[in-house]
Design an enzyme around this catalytic site. Structure first.
Site, mmCIF file in Angstrom:
data_model
loop_
_atom_site.group_PDB
_atom_site.id
_atom_site.type_symbol
_atom_site.label_atom_id
_atom_site.label_comp_id
_atom_site.label_asym_id
_atom_site.label_seq_id
_atom_site.Cartn_x
_atom_site.Cartn_y
_atom_site.Cartn_z
ATOM 1 N N CYS A 217 0.840 -1.209 0.000
ATOM 2 C CA CYS A 217 0.000 0.000 0.000
ATOM 3 C C CYS A 217 0.871 1.254 0.000
ATOM 4 C CB CYS A 217 -0.922 0.032 1.214
ATOM 5 S SG CYS A 217 -2.299 -1.115 1.071
ATOM 6 N N HIS A 218 1.777 1.341 0.991
ATOM 7 C CA HIS A 218 2.582 2.550 1.105
ATOM 8 C C HIS A 218 4.064 2.235 1.266
ATOM 9 C CE1 HIS A 218 -1.506 3.426 2.565
ATOM 10 N NE2 HIS A 218 -1.383 4.417 1.718
#
Lengths: 419, 188
Positions: free
Chosen positions: B152-153
């Site tokens: 995701c990040h």
């Protein structure tokens, strides 16, 4: 509108002055239920029941919103979700019992509120609109209560839904298509359950809206009072706050005590054990009756057992049941006596109490099995109910010689104290 | 004088100038306030996890089939759990790291049970914003530190599931668990 001597809202705090010139909400409250609303000084405890009805609605909305967080409106799981609320959700039993018994409490106070209006002639000019809006609220309440009773999806829920939508099936020609349309099927099922849930959530807010109109219409002429004599001077009134906020507060305390007794010691007293059996479309419970607050009307429905001329008994019963409520919309024009309060109407008073007994008998018969002697008693009582409004009341209004009215509210109060 | 005293008595005014009515007013409103506050408790508490949710709060997992170097994903409290059987090389890699250099300083010892150093049991929930990191499933990217990688990040976890690079503030959470036998672990 208000009386010229009503106290004016004069905010001292600069912040309140700032707010008042932009959004005068505190002024609105002050004039509606604060010191700015002058009220007759002689109101008795029967005048508590409007506020209590509002409190009951608030309780229903708060507990109802919470129940909707845990309830699932699907025929497959609705019953289980109610049991889940009872067993698993923290304090779920309290909230559900509060909602179920809160409905009963709501009807108790509303019936007493209507009783007050009937006895003291509160429906008469210039308060007809207050009465009519009150009846609209009553009809909305009945629809809401009925749909709410369907949601637990027990045996009484299911068969209640079937029987009540069956009422519409009595309409000639279009009856059956209407019933099918209402249910979204040929018998109560998911479609019916979902739309009942949706409307059951919506209607209380509609009720709240009509209550605002009801109070608005009330505040044009101001509250009536036990003498039925209109307010004449400042002496006849006291400010709503603190006089009636305190009196209503006391009444609210009594209301909550009664509610708590019902809720904590007899939560199923007014319910039906059969509704703890999951809905079964293949078997009807032996004795199905609606909740107690529908009994008088249910008795009128069942009082019609034979076809009359070309009208089938089924249709007659349905028409009579709806007519028994719609009739009340005509009441302000059926009772033509210029005297409001039953206190000064000796003949009216006697017939009023007969009507009350008659409605109680109808209620008893409505809760009893559909067998003799209850059917016969229902028929007589139903006939009397209509006769009271359509025949007795207009005649009494014509021939009655009312007792002398006090010159003013203050006079009535002072002469009572002198005695 | 007598009449004055009497009327003061009727109004219930005492020496301090407090009226009887003031006392009743304050007492009644305070009592109503306490009642309203008490009534709020169940209305708020009903939003907490219900008994059926709490009843599913602990699970038992059979780990006998997990080979060294393998991991499984299981579900606990409606969240993914990673149970990983570390290889000797992975254990060595985790122990080689200088704990003082870590963002969330913890040793592998602190994150596993005594005598079961090879069993790394963590929540599969990235401590950044709650995505499920990769690395537990067969063939998934493990990231440059050989543990888990959150796509995701871009948070990188090492073989002890400690945060090494990226935005996540904490190591993957180690739940409360215990071994009920050599091959069965109870989580929660």
């Amino acid at each position: 509108m208000s009386f010229p001597w009503a106290e004016q809202y004069k905010p001292q705090n600069p912040l309140m002055q700032w707010l008042d010139s932009r959004l005068p909400l505190p002024r609105f409250v002050f004039n509606a239920v604060g010191a700015g609303y002058p009220v007759p000084r002689n109101l008795n405890y029967f005048w508590n029941f409007g506020v209590l009805s509002g409190a009951a609605l608030a309780i229903q909305i708060i507990t109802g919103i919470i129940l909707a967080m845990h309830y699932a409106a699907n025929g497959g799981v609705a019953f289980d979700s109610v049991e889940h609320i009872m067993r698993d959700v923290n304090s779920g039993w309290l909230i559900r019992y509060g909602h179920a018994n809160g409905a009963s409490m709501f009807f108790i106070v509303v019936y007493l509120h209507i009783f007050r209006g009937l006895f003291y002639g509160s429906y008469k000019a210039p308060r007809e609109m207050v009465w009519l809006l009150g009846l609209v609220i009553f009809l909305l309440m009945m629809a809401t209560a009925f749909m709410g009773y369907v949601l637990p999806w027990g045996q009484m829920s299911f068969w209640g839904a079937k029987v009540i939508t069956g009422l519409f099936g009595a309409i000639p020609l279009v009856g059956e298509p209407i019933q099918t349309w209402l249910l979204g099927g040929f018998a109560p099922d998911n479609a019916a359950l979902n739309r009942f849930f949706s409307l059951h959530y919506l209607l209380p807010f509609v009720i709240a809206g009509v209550i605002i109109l009801h109070i608005w219409a009330l505040h044009i002429p101001g509250s009536s009072n036990p003498t039925g004599v209109e307010v004449k001077t400042e002496q006849d009134t006291v400010p709503f706050h603190p006089y009636y906020t305190a009196k209503d507060g006391f009444g609210l305390g009594v209301f909550l005590i009664v509610f708590a007794i019902l809720l904590f010691f007899a939560p199923n007293f007014l319910g039906h054990p059969d509704n703890y059996i999951p809905a079964n479309p293949m078997s009807t419970p032996a004795h199905i009756v609606p909740e107690w607050y529908f009994w008088p009307f249910y008795a009128i429905l069942r009082a019609f057992t034979v076809d009359f001329l070309f009208i089938p008994a089924k249709l007659l019963g349905v028409m009579a049941m709806f007519a028994s409520i719609l009739l009340l919309f005509l009441l302000p024009w059926l009772d033509t006596s210029p005297v409001r309060s039953g206190h000064y109407r000796p003949l009216f008073r006697q017939f009023f109490w007969v009507l009350i007994v008659d409605v109680l008998i109808l209620g008893y018969c409505g809760g009893a099995p559909a067998a003799e002697p209850y059917v016969m008693i229902s028929q007589l009582a139903a006939a009397y109910y209509f006769a009271h409004f359509l025949i007795i009341l207009p005649i009494v209004s014509k021939i009655e010689k009312p007792a002398p009215l006090p010159a003013s509210i203050t006079d009535a109060v002072l002469s009572k104290q002198a005695n | 004088m007598a009449t004055l005293e009497q009327s003061a008595e009727n109004a219930g005014i005492n020496e301090a100038g407090v009226r009887r009515r003031d006392f009743i007013n304050i007492a009644a409103v305070s009592f109503a306030g306490v009642g309203a506050g008490t009534a709020l408790i169940p209305l708020v508490n009903q939003m907490n996890p219900s008994a059926d949710v709490l009843a599913m709060a602990s699970i038992e997992v059979d780990i006998s089939a997990i080979q060294p170097g393998q991991a499984i994903k299981t579900m606990w409290r409606k969240q993914p759990m990673f149970i990983r059987n570390l290889t000797a090389a992975e254990i060595a890699a985790a122990e080689k790291v200088d704990v003082a250099t870590l963002r969330d300083p913890q040793t592998l010892e602190e994150r596993t049970k005594e005598g079961k150093r090879n069993w790394l049991i963590t929540k599969g929930v990235c401590t950044h914003l709650g995505c499920v990191p990769l690395g537990a499933g067969e063939g998934e990217v493990k990231g440059e530190f050989g543990g888990y990688f959150c796509p995701c990040h871009g948070s990188y976890y090492d073989t002890a599931a400690r945060i090494r690079k990226g935005p996540a503030p904490k190591n993957l959470e180690v739940p409360e668990y215990s071994f009920t036998s050599d091959t069965v672990v109870q989580i929660g």
